[in-house]
Motif scaffolding. Structure first.
Motif, PDB file in Angstrom:
ATOM      1  N   ALA A   1       0.835  -1.207   0.000  1.00 29.15           N
ATOM      2  CA  ALA A   1       0.000   0.000   0.000  1.00 29.15           C
ATOM      3  C   ALA A   1       0.869   1.257   0.000  1.00 29.15           C
ATOM      4  O   ALA A   1       0.590   2.224  -0.725  1.00 29.15           O
ATOM      5  N   LEU A   2       1.938   1.259   0.792  1.00 27.78           N
ATOM      6  CA  LEU A   2       2.837   2.415   0.845  1.00 27.78           C
ATOM      7  C   LEU A   2       3.597   2.591  -0.469  1.00 27.78           C
ATOM      8  O   LEU A   2       3.833   3.722  -0.906  1.00 27.78           O
TER       9      LEU A   2
ATOM     10  N   LYS B   1       2.417   1.720  -3.409  1.00 27.67           N
ATOM     11  CA  LYS B   1       1.402   2.219  -4.341  1.00 27.67           C
ATOM     12  C   LYS B   1       1.144   3.703  -4.151  1.00 27.67           C
ATOM     13  O   LYS B   1       0.999   4.459  -5.121  1.00 27.67           O
ATOM     14  N   ASP B   2       1.105   4.157  -2.898  1.00 32.36           N
ATOM     15  CA  ASP B   2       0.766   5.545  -2.596  1.00 32.36           C
ATOM     16  C   ASP B   2       1.958   6.501  -2.637  1.00 32.36           C
ATOM     17  O   ASP B   2       1.781   7.713  -2.606  1.00 32.36           O
ATOM     18  N   SER B   3       3.158   5.982  -2.707  1.00 30.47           N
ATOM     19  CA  SER B   3       4.352   6.823  -2.625  1.00 30.47           C
ATOM     20  C   SER B   3       4.443   7.810  -3.790  1.00 30.47           C
ATOM     21  O   SER B   3       4.160   7.467  -4.935  1.00 30.47           O
ATOM     22  N   GLN B   4       4.869   9.017  -3.481  1.00 34.15           N
ATOM     23  CA  GLN B   4       5.133  10.046  -4.490  1.00 34.15           C
ATOM     24  C   GLN B   4       6.635  10.231  -4.694  1.00 34.15           C
ATOM     25  O   GLN B   4       7.054  11.104  -5.466  1.00 34.15           O
TER      26      GLN B   4
END
Length: 195
Positions: A112-113, A115-118
């Motif tokens: 999840a992290l 996937k969400d990382s910028q």
């Protein structure tokens, strides 16, 4: 070569991509002594800001990163940060996602992290299928590398030999550990956060 290179180039930050130790179940006293005095104390004396991503050999159990050699052996060093969970850090204004060994306990949260990382850069201890473990074996299981396509660059420890697909780079071990590592390129890598 390593410490003189740090001094010559005025490097102040080190990121280790995991498997600092080799055996997950034990470390002998002489190895622990040398580990402290010839490597970690020297980094501390040089004031090197050190980030360690846990690898599978650093952890005692296969299903959690909770019990690990690094937390136990390096408590006294205030320049060392150990990452047992996926974490975003910022070095010289560059966001970097650090991904330690993914196991059954942290897999869902780690993915999840990711996937969400910028962050434009990901550094980890990843077991991705399709990459060379050593000169003789290609990993036929593990995670797919598709979730990592979003990053500009991905750098990983874990596999013993260097390989890449143009975006994901396995750096290999800094030194030979087994006979199947013989005569394979070894060393360390310099990462310029500006370029």
């Amino acid at each position: 070569l390593f410490f003189p290179y740090l001094e010559e180039h005025k490097i102040t930050t080190l990121i280790h991509l995991g498997d600092v130790v080799d055996r997950r179940k034990f470390i002998n006293f002489n190895t622990a002594h040398n580990f402290q005095n010839k490597f970690w104390k020297r980094l501390w004396d040089m004031k090197i800001d050190t980030h360690i991503i846990l690898g599978n050999h650093d952890t005692y159990y296969k299903n959690t990163n909770e019990v690990n050699a690094i937390d136990l052996l390096l408590k006294e060093y205030d320049n060392v940060r150990v990452y047992s969970e996926t974490t975003n850090i910022c070095i010289d204004g560059l966001n970097i996602l650090l991904v330690p060994w993914i196991n059954s306990e942290n897999k869902e949260k780690s993915l999840a992290l990711i996937k969400d990382s910028q962050s434009p850069v990901c550094m980890g201890h990843l077991e991705l299928k399709g990459y060379k473990v050593n000169e003789y074996v290609v990993m036929d299981h593990g995670l797919d590398d598709k979730p990592f396509e979003k990053f500009e660059r991905v750098f990983s420890g874990h596999f013993h030999t260097r390989s890449n697909n143009g975006k994901v780079y396995y750096f290999g071990n800094p030194y030979e550990m087994y006979w199947n590592d013989y005569d394979d390129t070894r060393g360390f890598h310099f990462f310029d956060t500006n370029t």
